[in-house]
Write an enzyme that holds these catalytic residues in place. Sequence first.
Site, PDB file in Angstrom:
ATOM      1  N   ASP A   1       0.817  -1.208   0.000  1.00 55.73           N
ATOM      2  CA  ASP A   1       0.000   0.000   0.000  1.00 55.73           C
ATOM      3  C   ASP A   1       0.848   1.255   0.000  1.00 55.73           C
ATOM      4  OD1 ASP A   1       0.914  -0.699   2.591  1.00 55.73           O
ATOM      5  OD2 ASP A   1      -0.469   0.752   3.453  1.00 55.73           O
TER       6      ASP A   1
ATOM      7  N   ARG B   1       6.102   4.309   5.305  1.00 58.45           N
ATOM      8  CA  ARG B   1       5.742   4.427   6.720  1.00 58.45           C
ATOM      9  C   ARG B   1       5.761   3.057   7.397  1.00 58.45           C
ATOM     10  NH1 ARG B   1       0.025   6.180   4.760  1.00 58.45           N
ATOM     11  NH2 ARG B   1      -1.145   4.229   4.684  1.00 58.45           N
ATOM     12  N   ASP B   2       5.282   3.006   8.623  1.00 60.78           N
ATOM     13  CA  ASP B   2       5.270   1.758   9.392  1.00 60.78           C
ATOM     14  C   ASP B   2       4.076   0.897   8.991  1.00 60.78           C
ATOM     15  OD1 ASP B   2       3.402   3.536  10.405  1.00 60.78           O
ATOM     16  OD2 ASP B   2       3.769   3.024  12.510  1.00 60.78           O
ATOM     17  N   GLU B   3       4.066   0.518   7.704  1.00 56.85           N
ATOM     18  CA  GLU B   3       2.950  -0.286   7.189  1.00 56.85           C
ATOM     19  C   GLU B   3       3.483  -1.187   6.081  1.00 56.85           C
ATOM     20  OE1 GLU B   3      -1.724   0.387   6.000  1.00 56.85           O
ATOM     21  OE2 GLU B   3      -0.518   2.060   6.699  1.00 56.85           O
TER      22      GLU B   3
ATOM     23  N   TRP C   1     -12.163  -5.199  -0.811  1.00 61.34           N
ATOM     24  CA  TRP C   1     -10.864  -5.679  -0.331  1.00 61.34           C
ATOM     25  C   TRP C   1     -10.811  -7.204  -0.516  1.00 61.34           C
ATOM     26  CZ3 TRP C   1     -12.115  -0.878   0.225  1.00 61.34           C
ATOM     27  CH2 TRP C   1     -11.140   0.081   0.481  1.00 61.34           C
TER      28      TRP C   1
ATOM     29  N   GLU D   1      -1.755   8.911  -1.848  1.00 64.98           N
ATOM     30  CA  GLU D   1      -2.792   8.129  -1.178  1.00 64.98           C
ATOM     31  C   GLU D   1      -4.092   8.914  -1.072  1.00 64.98           C
ATOM     32  OE1 GLU D   1      -3.303   5.448   2.859  1.00 64.98           O
ATOM     33  OE2 GLU D   1      -1.817   7.056   2.850  1.00 64.98           O
TER      34      GLU D   1
ATOM     35  N   HIS E   1       1.226   5.680  -3.456  1.00 68.60           N
ATOM     36  CA  HIS E   1       0.133   4.771  -3.135  1.00 68.60           C
ATOM     37  C   HIS E   1      -0.668   4.582  -4.426  1.00 68.60           C
ATOM     38  CE1 HIS E   1      -2.170   3.351   0.518  1.00 68.60           C
ATOM     39  NE2 HIS E   1      -3.035   3.106  -0.445  1.00 68.60           N
TER      40      HIS E   1
END
Length: 938
Positions: free
Chosen positions: A456, A460-462, A522, A734, A755
Site C-alpha cells: 500500500d 511508513r510503518d505499514e 478488499w 494516497e 500509493h
Amino acid sequence: MTHPIARVVVDAPYRSDIVASPEPIVGWITETDAANWLQAGAELELDRAGTIESHTVEGRASTQIAWPFAPLAPRDDVTLRVRVTGEDGQQGPWSEPRRIFAGFLDGEWQATTVGLADPQEHAQPAYLRTEFDIASTVSRATLYATAVGVYQVALNGADVDDQVMKPGWTPYQYRTIHETTDVTGLITPGRNAIGVRLAGAWGTEHFGFRENARLIYGSQPRFAAQLLLEYADGSAEWVVTDAAWRASTGPITFSGLYGGEHYDARRVLIDGGGRGFADAGYDESGWSAVAVFEPVVVPEARVSPFVRRLEELPVVEVITTPSGKTVLDFGQNLVGRLRVRVTGPAGTELVLRHAEVLEHGELGTRPLRQAAATDRLTLAGDGEIEWEPEFTFHGFRYAEISGWQGDVDPGAVTAVVIHSDMERTGWFETSHELVSKLHENVVWGLKGNFLYVPTDCPQRDERLGWTGDIQVFAPTASFLYDVRGFLDSWLRDLALEQENDHGIVPFVVPNVLGPARPAAAWGDAATVVPWVLNERYADTSILERQYPSMKAWTDALLEIAGDRRLWEGKFQFGDWLDPDAPPDLPARAKTDGDIVATAYLFRSADAVARAAKLLGNDAEATEYAAIAEEVREAFLSEYVTPSGRMMSDAQTAYAMAIVFEIAPESLIPALGDRLAELTRESGYKIGTGFVGTPIIQDALTRTGHLDTARRLLVQTENPSWLYPVTMGATTIWERWDSMLPDGTINPGQMTSFNHYAFGAIGDWLHRVVAGLAPAAPAYERISIAPHPLEGFDFASAEHLTPYGRARSAWTRSGDRIRIEAVIPPNTTGIVTLPDGSTHEVGSGTHEWEVDADQPAALPAHVGLDSTLAAVIDDPEAYRVILTALEAGKPTAAQSFRTTTQWKPGRDLGEAIFQQTGPALQAVIADRLAELSAARSAR
C-alpha cells in the site's frame, strides 16, 4: 523478413531460466512482416541431455501451452526451441534454444533451520558460515536456500547472485520460498567456505498499528540451506545447514524495515590474514555454535520475479533547509536506499534520514509515523568506504544527511532503486503534458509498491499487502508490466490465509493484522484478480487453482447476506478516501457502505459463475449465475428507484451500477445522465474514493458522456488526478490532497505520497483514450477503439501482448484524425473508429483518417444572468470570474471554487451576491461583457 521467426516463452521469473514446476507452461511469440499472418501449426523440440523429444501443435495455439513432454526432474537442464508454419504455407526457421532449468525440489529438503545463538532482545543481524572440502571434479553445484527474514550467501567470498532482500515475504507459517542458484562456477578444488549475511526484515518486524504492533513470525531471523554437489563420476553429496555451522555478529548492528540499518565499519569480519568470513581458512575465533530453530515449512520454488537493483538516480539539488540541515533531492519519489562514498575519522557517524516530501522547507517525516527510516554508518577511519544498506528499503525523494565531514559531495551519493524485476510490457503517451506526467507517476507508483508483495505504501510503518489496492489496480498493472508471476505468488498466499479463516479474505496478505474480517472491494481481490489475469494472459491455470478460493469467499459473503441477498449492516471500508471524508474518518464516504458491499457481492458471484463456465463446471456456473441474478434484483429493489436514481446520490453508486452491469439496459441512460450531472455539479472534480475512482471514467464513457470524463481528467483543482501533478508529485498520492495547497501535509494520520490505488486511471487511459484493449483473453483478438479528446493533439498506447507488440494511436491534424493500429501476428483486430465505423483486420500496420468532432460552441453571451451550469461548462468564463474574485476578494474566490454547486437552476449573480459587494460584482459583469464582445467579434 520473409519467414515467421518465433521466440520461446516459459513461465519463469523474468530474466531467469529457472522454472518451479515439472510441467511448466510454454508459448512463443512470432515475428513476421507478412500481412494478416495466422499460424497453421508449430513444432516443438526439447533437448534433454542430448535426447530429442518432439511435439506438434495444430492450429493457432501459441500461448499457455501445457507442457507436452515427459515431466522434468529436479535439476533437469534442457533447451526448448520452436518453429512455426503460417496458413500461407511458409515455415519459419527454428528459434534460438531457450534454456529451462528445473529449479524445484522433490521431497529432498533436509536442511536444519539455524540462526544466531543467544540473541539480543531486538532482532539481531547475524553472520553464519561453514567450510567443506572438494576432493574430485564437480560437474554441477546447486544451492537451495531460504529464510524467515532476508539473506545473502557468499561462496568463497563472492555473492552467489544479484538478488535483493531474498527470499521476500510470504506467510511464513504456511509457505516459504527457496531460491535455486547454480553456483558451479564458484566452487574451487580443495577447501571451500559458505558465508551468510542474515537479517530480520519481514520475519521479525513488529506489525500492526500503534500499541497493537507485535511480532508475528518470531523475534530472530533464521536460515536454512542445502548445497548439492554433483561430481563428474556420477556421485553426489549435500552440504546442509546444521548444528555444526558457526555464527557471529558483525558490522550490521541493527536492521529493520521501518527502523533502517546501522553499519559499523570497524566491525568488518576480516581476520588477521586478510580473509573475509566467507573465505576458506577464516579464523573463527570468537564465533559460536549456531542456534537450532523449529524447521521452516518445506519451501517451494520461486514463481515470482526476483527483486534487484534496477535503476540509479543522482542528486539533482543540495538543499540547506531553514533550520540549517543538509537535504539531498533526487527529483523522484522512489523506493530503495542510498549508496555513499565517504571518508572520515574512525568513529564518525553518518546519519541518513529519508522522507517523501519537504514541508515548509524541512524534511516531512510526520507521515512516516513510527518508522524511523534512518540509516547510520560508522566509519573505520581507514580510507574511503562505499556503503549501501543491504536489508532495508525506504520510500523517499529527499534524504537529510548529517555527520558528513565538510560539504556534502552530491556526486558521492546515489539513490539505488529496487523493486521486483518484472518485464515492462506497456507504454502510453499523450500531448497533454500533465496527463503524460500523471501516467509516468502511475508507473513509478507501481515500481515502488511491487516489491515481493503488492504493498500500500513503501515508506511508513505499514508497507502491507492490502487486498483492496491491488483489486482496483490489477488491470493497470497487467498492462504496464508482466505481473503474472508476481500476482500468481501473492494469490497463493491469499488462498492459504483464507483457508485458515473460514473463507474470509483478510485485509492484507500476508495477514499480520489479526483475525480476518470481511470487507467489500478488499476481500473481492480473491475473485477479481484471478479474472484479470485470465483476461490479460489467458492464464486458466491460475484461475483453476484459485477457483476454490473465489468460491469460498463468495460463499462466506452469501452466508452473511442471507435470504435477503444484501450484504448490509456490517463493517466496511466502503468508498475509502472519498475526498469529502474527514481526514481522520476516511471511510465516511458519500456512497453508503452497504451499497458498495452488495455491488461487490454481485460482482464476486458473477465472477465465480463465469469462472465455473470457463473451467467446464456447468452445474456451478448455473448455480452462481442464478445467485448473481438474485443479488442483482435485491440491489435494484433496495437501492435504485424505477426512474434511475440511487439511494446514495453519489458518483460511486452510479458508476458501480453501470460498470458492474448490475443495472438493466433500460436504466443505463438515466443512471449515466445523473452521474454526468453530479460530476458537473461538483465542478468536474473527483468525488470518488478507492471503489469509484477506477470505474467512474468508464461509466461516463459507456453512457455517452466522454466530454464529462475529459473535463474530470484534465481538472487541476483539488480534488483531481492532476492536482498532485501541479503540486510537483512524481508518484500517485494516497489522498487526493496528501499535501494541501499551502505546502502543509494533510493532517490525517494516514498520508502517503506513493500509493498506487488512484493510479487505476491508467487502465482507462490505455483502453479508452488511446484505445487499446483485449477483445479476447491474452489479446488473441484486440480492440482498437480510440477516443480523441478535445484539447489533445495525440495519444498512443503500446502493449507487449502474449502474441507480440500491439499499438493504437491517434493524431489530430486540423479537422482530421489519423488512427494507426499495429496488430501482432496470429491475432486479429476489431477497430472502431471515432466516426462509428468498424473494421476487422489481421496482423500488420493499418491506418485510417476520419473527420474530427467539432468542439461545442461556447455561448455568445455570458453574464451575471448565466446559469452556474453554463459557467462551469465554459472554462474561459470560469477563469475570468475566478481571476476577478482572486484579485478583489480571495476568500470569495476560495469559496466560489470549493463550495459552489454548479446547477442549472441558479444564476451566477445570485451565487456571488452574498460573497461580494456591488463594486466587485460590477467588475465581474464588465469582464464577462468584454468576453462576450470578444466572442461576437470572432
